[in-house]
Design an enzyme around this catalytic site. Structure first.
Site, mmCIF file in Angstrom:
data_model
loop_
_atom_site.group_PDB
_atom_site.id
_atom_site.type_symbol
_atom_site.label_atom_id
_atom_site.label_comp_id
_atom_site.label_asym_id
_atom_site.label_seq_id
_atom_site.Cartn_x
_atom_site.Cartn_y
_atom_site.Cartn_z
ATOM 1 N N GLY A 175 2.447 -10.647 48.938
ATOM 2 C CA GLY A 175 3.684 -10.760 49.722
ATOM 3 C C GLY A 175 4.548 -11.878 49.160
ATOM 4 O O GLY A 175 4.049 -12.974 48.904
ATOM 5 N N ARG A 188 1.540 -5.344 45.249
ATOM 6 C CA ARG A 188 0.129 -5.273 45.618
ATOM 7 C C ARG A 188 -0.444 -4.218 44.671
ATOM 8 O O ARG A 188 0.135 -3.149 44.494
ATOM 9 C CB ARG A 188 -0.020 -4.876 47.075
ATOM 10 C CG ARG A 188 0.792 -5.811 48.005
ATOM 11 C CD ARG A 188 0.229 -5.873 49.382
ATOM 12 N NE ARG A 188 1.175 -6.434 50.339
ATOM 13 C CZ ARG A 188 1.163 -7.708 50.748
ATOM 14 N NH1 ARG A 188 0.283 -8.557 50.270
ATOM 15 N NH2 ARG A 188 2.038 -8.123 51.647
ATOM 16 N N ASP A 203 -3.941 -15.584 49.277
ATOM 17 C CA ASP A 203 -5.383 -15.615 49.011
ATOM 18 C C ASP A 203 -5.885 -14.366 48.285
ATOM 19 O O ASP A 203 -6.816 -14.449 47.479
ATOM 20 C CB ASP A 203 -6.188 -15.913 50.275
ATOM 21 C CG ASP A 203 -6.046 -14.829 51.323
ATOM 22 O OD1 ASP A 203 -5.050 -14.073 51.273
ATOM 23 O OD2 ASP A 203 -6.934 -14.734 52.191
ATOM 24 N N THR A 249 2.815 -18.311 50.287
ATOM 25 C CA THR A 249 2.777 -17.277 51.328
ATOM 26 C C THR A 249 3.332 -17.871 52.613
ATOM 27 O O THR A 249 3.052 -19.034 52.926
ATOM 28 C CB THR A 249 1.338 -16.762 51.580
ATOM 29 O OG1 THR A 249 1.320 -16.076 52.834
ATOM 30 C CG2 THR A 249 0.290 -17.855 51.635
ATOM 31 N N ASP A 273 2.328 -17.228 55.370
ATOM 32 C CA ASP A 273 1.251 -17.286 56.370
ATOM 33 C C ASP A 273 0.586 -18.666 56.481
ATOM 34 O O ASP A 273 -0.081 -18.941 57.480
ATOM 35 C CB ASP A 273 0.171 -16.243 56.045
ATOM 36 C CG ASP A 273 0.718 -14.827 55.962
ATOM 37 O OD1 ASP A 273 1.780 -14.577 56.564
ATOM 38 O OD2 ASP A 273 0.101 -13.974 55.290
ATOM 39 N N ASP A 291 -2.066 -19.789 55.104
ATOM 40 C CA ASP A 291 -3.469 -19.499 55.455
ATOM 41 C C ASP A 291 -4.431 -19.760 54.305
ATOM 42 O O ASP A 291 -5.477 -19.114 54.210
ATOM 43 C CB ASP A 291 -3.592 -18.029 55.903
ATOM 44 C CG ASP A 291 -3.157 -17.049 54.816
ATOM 45 O OD1 ASP A 291 -2.573 -17.488 53.809
ATOM 46 O OD2 ASP A 291 -3.409 -15.840 54.976
ATOM 47 N N ARG A 325 -0.251 -12.439 59.298
ATOM 48 C CA ARG A 325 -1.472 -11.675 59.041
ATOM 49 C C ARG A 325 -2.558 -12.127 60.017
ATOM 50 O O ARG A 325 -2.341 -12.047 61.210
ATOM 51 C CB ARG A 325 -1.903 -11.845 57.590
ATOM 52 C CG ARG A 325 -2.657 -10.626 57.062
ATOM 53 C CD ARG A 325 -3.139 -10.863 55.666
ATOM 54 N NE ARG A 325 -2.084 -10.826 54.701
ATOM 55 C CZ ARG A 325 -1.939 -9.867 53.792
ATOM 56 N NH1 ARG A 325 -2.791 -8.885 53.747
ATOM 57 N NH2 ARG A 325 -0.958 -9.890 52.939
HETATM 58 P P1 ADP Z 1 -1.617 -12.051 48.962
HETATM 59 O O1 ADP Z 1 -1.824 -12.620 47.613
HETATM 60 O O2 ADP Z 1 -0.254 -12.308 49.503
HETATM 61 O O3 ADP Z 1 -2.738 -12.409 49.921
HETATM 62 P P2 ADP Z 1 -2.792 -9.360 48.690
HETATM 63 O O4 ADP Z 1 -3.935 -9.635 49.600
HETATM 64 O O5 ADP Z 1 -2.143 -8.035 48.790
HETATM 65 O O6 ADP Z 1 -1.624 -10.439 48.826
HETATM 66 O O7 ADP Z 1 -3.334 -9.533 47.200
HETATM 67 C C1 ADP Z 1 -2.461 -9.379 46.101
HETATM 68 C C2 ADP Z 1 -3.147 -8.643 44.994
HETATM 69 O O8 ADP Z 1 -4.253 -9.416 44.501
HETATM 70 C C3 ADP Z 1 -3.777 -7.316 45.366
HETATM 71 O O9 ADP Z 1 -2.842 -6.275 45.421
HETATM 72 C C4 ADP Z 1 -4.764 -7.107 44.220
HETATM 73 O O10 ADP Z 1 -4.105 -6.656 43.068
HETATM 74 C C5 ADP Z 1 -5.246 -8.535 43.975
HETATM 75 N N1 ADP Z 1 -6.527 -8.748 44.657
HETATM 76 C C6 ADP Z 1 -6.738 -8.967 45.978
HETATM 77 N N2 ADP Z 1 -8.056 -9.056 46.259
HETATM 78 C C7 ADP Z 1 -8.698 -8.884 45.082
HETATM 79 C C8 ADP Z 1 -10.081 -8.849 44.680
HETATM 80 N N3 ADP Z 1 -11.069 -9.038 45.560
HETATM 81 N N4 ADP Z 1 -10.348 -8.634 43.378
HETATM 82 C C9 ADP Z 1 -9.377 -8.463 42.471
HETATM 83 N N5 ADP Z 1 -8.066 -8.477 42.784
HETATM 84 C C10 ADP Z 1 -7.731 -8.687 44.049
HETATM 85 O O1 F6P Z 2 1.227 -12.177 53.709
HETATM 86 C C1 F6P Z 2 2.605 -12.187 54.013
HETATM 87 C C2 F6P Z 2 2.923 -11.075 54.999
HETATM 88 O O2 F6P Z 2 4.308 -11.129 55.258
HETATM 89 C C3 F6P Z 2 2.125 -11.109 56.304
HETATM 90 O O3 F6P Z 2 2.614 -12.088 57.193
HETATM 91 C C4 F6P Z 2 2.293 -9.699 56.775
HETATM 92 O O4 F6P Z 2 1.223 -9.309 57.611
HETATM 93 C C5 F6P Z 2 2.264 -8.917 55.485
HETATM 94 O O5 F6P Z 2 2.615 -9.814 54.451
HETATM 95 C C6 F6P Z 2 3.201 -7.727 55.464
HETATM 96 O O6 F6P Z 2 3.007 -7.069 54.272
HETATM 97 P P1 F6P Z 2 3.962 -5.911 53.727
HETATM 98 O O7 F6P Z 2 5.225 -6.566 53.253
HETATM 99 O O8 F6P Z 2 3.185 -5.307 52.611
HETATM 100 O O9 F6P Z 2 4.208 -5.000 54.878
#
Ligand code: ADP
Ligand code: F6P
Length: 319
Positions: A11, A72, A103, A125, A127, A129, A171
């Site tokens: 995000g 993502r 994360d 982020t 969040d 978090d 989140r």
């Molecule tokens: P954020 O970084 O905002 O928490 P996501 O949870 O969607 O957002 O994670 C971003 C990207 O990081 C995912 O779309 C994926 O490509 C990669 N990712 C997340 N978890 C894993 C994992 N366990 N192993 C490898 N890549 C990961």
């Molecule tokens: O992690 C940032 C965030 O905006 C969260 O607060 C929310 O739950 C999520 O991403 C929304 O994701 P998307 O833009 O993929 O709907």
């Protein structure tokens, strides 16, 4: 290390651009080549990688979103996907990566580091978090966006003597809701870290009405439930009529606050230093006002570093 790359993932968050700028400028200052990877891990897999210059990151410090775009990428969670990414990194002679994201992105970096590519992870982020850092890039800007919305909703809530429920992102974390609720003077704040109690919400509403309050603001973090579900519960069980406002993605946009620009600059520069000096995989963060680097594994172990005192304070001040 002679050449590094930078990407933004997950995000987006206001201030990501300021972090990209800092990475690029600091890398060049240190005599490194720096490549930008477009669309997060997807761009790594697809080879959407290009060399950046000082001018490539001009005029972006004040802009929301991310010039490198974000994504993502489910494919990167597979061994095959990561092997493709590794191939591209080798092809471009890239020896280390600055990953700017949340994360999930950090988990991706952890996996990449197991393939021999050191990563410096910059927390960005809304969040807030991520364990190990007091603040993430984007949180301050999003918080101010939410407060601005609360203030506006309060105007109409007062005119019409209504109760409003405002749903805030985050989140599974309650930081954005808690800080916004405290700063916005909300009567009730529901966050995932604390159990909620419908009778307590009702009692607070009643107390407010009793002492002549003309409106009520309830903040609900999306990780607890949707605002419309809470509205339904209050209506069905107690006959209370409310209005609902879901702030949604406006919380992710906008020009970054001064604070987010500053920490983004500090974190980005520190990430380059970490790669240049140690070549180890680390997370960058802020603890007690000091920029620090720490073991990436710390992000994933232990419970969230939730500030219970702040929640207690919010309850004390909204009696
Ligand atoms: P954020 O970084 O905002 O928490 P996501 O949870 O969607 O957002 O994670 C971003 C990207 O990081 C995912 O779309 C994926 O490509 C990669 N990712 C997340 N978890 C894993 C994992 N366990 N192993 C490898 N890549 C990961
Ligand atoms: O992690 C940032 C965030 O905006 C969260 O607060 C929310 O739950 C999520 O991403 C929304 O994701 P998307 O833009 O993929 O709907």
């Amino acid at each position: 290390m002679k050449k590094i790359a930078v990407l933004t993932s997950g995000g987006d968050a206001p201030g990501m651009n300021a972090a990209v700028r800092a990475v690029v400028r600091k890398a060049i200052y240190e005599g490194l080549e720096v490549a930008g990877v477009y669309n997060g891990y997807q761009g790594l897999i697809d080879g959407k990688i290009e060399l950046l210059q000082l001018g490539s990151v001009g005029d972006i410090i004040q802009r929301g979103g991310t010039m490198l775009r974000s994504a993502r990428c489910p494919e990167f969670t597979t061994v095959e996907g990561r092997e493709k990414a590794l191939k591209q990194l080798k092809l471009h002679g890239i020896e280390g990566v600055v990953v700017i994201g949340g994360d999930g992105s950090f988990r991706g970096a952890m996996e990449l580091s197991k393939l021999g590519i050191p990563c410096a992870c910059v927390p960005a982020t809304i969040d807030n978090d991520i364990n190990g850092t007091d603040f993430t890039i984007g949180f301050d800007t999003a918080l101010n966006t939410v407060i601005d919305a609360i203030d506006k909703i309060r105007d109409t809530a007062t005119s019409h003597e209504r109760t409003f429920i405002i749903e805030v992102m985050g989140r599974n974390a309650g930081d954005l809701a808690l800080w916004a609720g405290l700063a916005g003077g909300a009567e009730t704040i529901l966050i995932p870290e604390e159990t909620y109690d419908l009778p307590d919400i009702l009692e607070r509403l009643r107390r407010g009405t009793h002492r002549g309050k003309k409106h009520s603001i309830i903040i609900v973090a999306e990780g607890v439930m949707s605002a419309s579900l809470l509205a339904e519960k209050l209506n069905v069980e107690e006959g209370i009529d409310t209005r609902v406002s879901v702030l949604g993605h406006i919380q992710r946009g906008g020009s970054p606050s001064a604070r987010d620009r500053v920490i983004a600059s500090q974190f980005g520069a520190r990430a380059v230093e970490a790669l240049k000096n140690g070549g180890k995989t680390v997370a960058i963060g802020m603890k007690n006002h000091q920029v620090a680097e720490y073991d990436l594994a710390r992000v994933f172990d232990g419970d969230s570093e939730f500030e219970k005192e702040m929640y207690t304070l919010s309850k004390e001040l909204s009696i």
